[in-house]
Design a protein around this motif. Structure first.
Motif, PDB file in Angstrom:
ATOM      1  N   THR A  96       0.811  -1.222   0.000  1.00 24.68           N
ATOM      2  CA  THR A  96       0.000   0.000   0.000  1.00 24.68           C
ATOM      3  C   THR A  96       0.842   1.268   0.000  1.00 24.68           C
ATOM      4  O   THR A  96       0.338   2.335  -0.341  1.00 24.68           O
ATOM      5  CB  THR A  96      -0.948   0.019   1.214  1.00 24.68           C
ATOM      6  N   ALA A  97       2.127   1.167   0.379  1.00 26.08           N
ATOM      7  CA  ALA A  97       2.999   2.348   0.369  1.00 26.08           C
ATOM      8  C   ALA A  97       4.462   1.913   0.325  1.00 26.08           C
ATOM      9  O   ALA A  97       4.840   0.914   0.929  1.00 26.08           O
ATOM     10  CB  ALA A  97       2.756   3.209   1.607  1.00 26.08           C
ATOM     11  N   LEU A  98       5.259   2.682  -0.401  1.00 21.29           N
ATOM     12  CA  LEU A  98       6.702   2.500  -0.461  1.00 21.29           C
ATOM     13  C   LEU A  98       7.357   3.859  -0.261  1.00 21.29           C
ATOM     14  O   LEU A  98       6.858   4.871  -0.771  1.00 21.29           O
ATOM     15  CB  LEU A  98       7.127   1.932  -1.817  1.00 21.29           C
ATOM     16  N   ASP A  99       8.467   3.878   0.467  1.00 21.72           N
ATOM     17  CA  ASP A  99       9.195   5.124   0.686  1.00 21.72           C
ATOM     18  C   ASP A  99      10.666   4.880   0.356  1.00 21.72           C
ATOM     19  O   ASP A  99      11.261   3.926   0.850  1.00 21.72           O
ATOM     20  CB  ASP A  99       9.030   5.582   2.135  1.00 21.72           C
ATOM     21  N   ASN A 100      11.246   5.710  -0.474  1.00 16.70           N
ATOM     22  CA  ASN A 100      12.641   5.660  -0.882  1.00 16.70           C
ATOM     23  C   ASN A 100      12.957   4.492  -1.821  1.00 16.70           C
ATOM     24  O   ASN A 100      14.093   4.062  -1.936  1.00 16.70           O
ATOM     25  CB  ASN A 100      13.577   5.642   0.334  1.00 16.70           C
ATOM     26  N   THR A 101      11.928   3.947  -2.466  1.00 17.57           N
ATOM     27  CA  THR A 101      12.082   2.932  -3.518  1.00 17.57           C
ATOM     28  C   THR A 101      10.784   2.867  -4.300  1.00 17.57           C
ATOM     29  O   THR A 101       9.755   3.368  -3.839  1.00 17.57           O
ATOM     30  CB  THR A 101      12.439   1.543  -2.942  1.00 17.57           C
ATOM     31  N   ASP A 102      10.828   2.217  -5.468  1.00 20.69           N
ATOM     32  CA  ASP A 102       9.596   2.080  -6.251  1.00 20.69           C
ATOM     33  C   ASP A 102       9.075   0.652  -6.270  1.00 20.69           C
ATOM     34  O   ASP A 102       7.987   0.384  -6.773  1.00 20.69           O
ATOM     35  CB  ASP A 102       9.790   2.588  -7.685  1.00 20.69           C
ATOM     36  N   SER A 103       9.846  -0.305  -5.707  1.00 20.49           N
ATOM     37  CA  SER A 103       9.368  -1.688  -5.628  1.00 20.49           C
ATOM     38  C   SER A 103      10.159  -2.459  -4.576  1.00 20.49           C
ATOM     39  O   SER A 103      11.255  -2.061  -4.176  1.00 20.49           O
ATOM     40  CB  SER A 103       9.459  -2.386  -6.982  1.00 20.49           C
ATOM     41  N   ALA A 104       9.577  -3.565  -4.161  1.00 24.20           N
ATOM     42  CA  ALA A 104      10.211  -4.436  -3.165  1.00 24.20           C
ATOM     43  C   ALA A 104       9.989  -5.884  -3.576  1.00 24.20           C
ATOM     44  O   ALA A 104       9.038  -6.205  -4.294  1.00 24.20           O
ATOM     45  CB  ALA A 104       9.626  -4.182  -1.774  1.00 24.20           C
ATOM     46  N   ASP A 105      10.877  -6.764  -3.128  1.00 19.49           N
ATOM     47  CA  ASP A 105      10.754  -8.198  -3.376  1.00 19.49           C
ATOM     48  C   ASP A 105      10.224  -8.882  -2.122  1.00 19.49           C
ATOM     49  O   ASP A 105      10.631  -8.542  -1.004  1.00 19.49           O
ATOM     50  CB  ASP A 105      12.116  -8.800  -3.740  1.00 19.49           C
ATOM     51  N   PHE A 106       9.336  -9.857  -2.324  1.00 19.26           N
ATOM     52  CA  PHE A 106       8.716 -10.590  -1.216  1.00 19.26           C
ATOM     53  C   PHE A 106       8.822 -12.085  -1.485  1.00 19.26           C
ATOM     54  O   PHE A 106       8.804 -12.526  -2.634  1.00 19.26           O
ATOM     55  CB  PHE A 106       7.235 -10.211  -1.079  1.00 19.26           C
ATOM     56  N   TRP A 107       8.898 -12.878  -0.412  1.00 18.42           N
ATOM     57  CA  TRP A 107       8.944 -14.322  -0.507  1.00 18.42           C
ATOM     58  C   TRP A 107       8.422 -14.893   0.806  1.00 18.42           C
ATOM     59  O   TRP A 107       8.229 -14.181   1.781  1.00 18.42           O
ATOM     60  CB  TRP A 107      10.355 -14.812  -0.815  1.00 18.42           C
ATOM     61  N   VAL A 108       8.209 -16.205   0.836  1.00 20.89           N
ATOM     62  CA  VAL A 108       7.708 -16.880   2.034  1.00 20.89           C
ATOM     63  C   VAL A 108       8.777 -17.827   2.555  1.00 20.89           C
ATOM     64  O   VAL A 108       9.463 -18.492   1.778  1.00 20.89           O
ATOM     65  CB  VAL A 108       6.417 -17.674   1.725  1.00 20.89           C
ATOM     66  N   VAL A 109       8.923 -17.862   3.884  1.00 19.79           N
ATOM     67  CA  VAL A 109       9.856 -18.776   4.538  1.00 19.79           C
ATOM     68  C   VAL A 109       9.135 -19.493   5.675  1.00 19.79           C
ATOM     69  O   VAL A 109       8.113 -19.031   6.174  1.00 19.79           O
ATOM     70  CB  VAL A 109      11.106 -18.048   5.097  1.00 19.79           C
ATOM     71  N   THR A 110       9.711 -20.620   6.072  1.00 21.74           N
ATOM     72  CA  THR A 110       9.201 -21.325   7.243  1.00 21.74           C
ATOM     73  C   THR A 110       9.712 -20.614   8.491  1.00 21.74           C
ATOM     74  O   THR A 110      10.529 -19.689   8.405  1.00 21.74           O
ATOM     75  CB  THR A 110       9.683 -22.793   7.244  1.00 21.74           C
ATOM     76  N   GLN A 111       9.283 -21.091   9.634  1.00 19.47           N
ATOM     77  CA  GLN A 111       9.688 -20.476  10.897  1.00 19.47           C
ATOM     78  C   GLN A 111      11.208 -20.454  11.052  1.00 19.47           C
ATOM     79  O   GLN A 111      11.775 -19.501  11.584  1.00 19.47           O
ATOM     80  CB  GLN A 111       9.044 -21.224  12.055  1.00 19.47           C
ATOM     81  N   ASP A 112      11.898 -21.489  10.535  1.00 18.74           N
ATOM     82  CA  ASP A 112      13.358 -21.553  10.674  1.00 18.74           C
ATOM     83  C   ASP A 112      14.101 -20.808   9.564  1.00 18.74           C
ATOM     84  O   ASP A 112      15.330 -20.813   9.520  1.00 18.74           O
ATOM     85  CB  ASP A 112      13.836 -23.001  10.753  1.00 18.74           C
ATOM     86  N   GLY A 113      13.364 -20.167   8.645  1.00 21.12           N
ATOM     87  CA  GLY A 113      13.989 -19.356   7.603  1.00 21.12           C
ATOM     88  C   GLY A 113      14.189 -20.040   6.270  1.00 21.12           C
ATOM     89  O   GLY A 113      14.770 -19.451   5.356  1.00 21.12           O
ATOM     90  N   THR A 114      13.714 -21.271   6.106  1.00 18.92           N
ATOM     91  CA  THR A 114      13.832 -21.979   4.830  1.00 18.92           C
ATOM     92  C   THR A 114      12.875 -21.380   3.808  1.00 18.92           C
ATOM     93  O   THR A 114      11.667 -21.304   4.054  1.00 18.92           O
ATOM     94  CB  THR A 114      13.509 -23.480   5.006  1.00 18.92           C
ATOM     95  N   ARG A 115      13.399 -20.960   2.669  1.00 15.30           N
ATOM     96  CA  ARG A 115      12.546 -20.373   1.615  1.00 15.30           C
ATOM     97  C   ARG A 115      11.634 -21.432   1.015  1.00 15.30           C
ATOM     98  O   ARG A 115      12.091 -22.518   0.655  1.00 15.30           O
ATOM     99  CB  ARG A 115      13.391 -19.769   0.504  1.00 15.30           C
ATOM    100  N   ILE A 116      10.366 -21.070   0.880  1.00 19.72           N
ATOM    101  CA  ILE A 116       9.403 -21.997   0.275  1.00 19.72           C
ATOM    102  C   ILE A 116       8.702 -21.366  -0.927  1.00 19.72           C
ATOM    103  O   ILE A 116       7.772 -21.953  -1.479  1.00 19.72           O
ATOM    104  CB  ILE A 116       8.384 -22.526   1.307  1.00 19.72           C
TER     105      ILE A 116
END
Length: 134
Positions: free
Chosen positions: A62-82
């Motif tokens: 809904t809002a970004l400040d000091n950039t025009d885009s961001a990257d998102f991903w999902v991880v498990t509780q221990d940090g493993t990327r899924i």
């Protein structure tokens, strides 16, 4: 009789415009001004229990400040990327972040969302939005 019926229909329609948005966004968790560290440093939401057996989450920036885009991903509780990275800009609708095809997470499993500035920058950026951990 027709006038009375029109009033009832109008009242029902008005009621639905108030009720339906509350159901549509009932599972979304807001995040406000999350820091996106310099040089593509990572940041994460808190851990959340999945509410469904769906193998994806939904995220809306809904809002970004000091950039025009961001990257998102999902991880498990221990940090493993899924999931893979999903680049997002400010939108009026949520984006689906799918888990990798071999990954299955179920209701009650704990996950969190990772994020970083999509731009290689020496300054900090900030992102706000809402995420449905499903």
């Amino acid at each position: 009789m027709k006038r009375y019926l029109r009033k009832i229909i109008l009242a029902i329609l008005l009621s639905l415009t108030i009720i339906i948005p509350n159901f549509v966004f009932a599972d979304y968790e807001s995040y406000v001004a999350y820091s996106l560290p310099r040089l593509k440093g990572d940041n994460y939401t808190n851990v959340h229990d999945k509410q469904t057996n769906d193998n994806y989450i939904k995220n809306q920036v809904t809002a970004l400040d000091n950039t025009d885009s961001a990257d998102f991903w999902v991880v498990t509780q221990d940090g493993t990327r899924i999931s893979d990275n999903y680049n997002q800009k400010v939108t009026n609708y949520p984006i689906t972040i799918n888990f990798r095809p071999t990954i299955h997470k179920y209701k009650g499993d704990q996950i969190k969302m990772g994020m970083q500035n999509a731009r290689l920058s020496t300054g900090y950026a900030f992102v706000s939005g809402k995420v449905d951990f499903r």
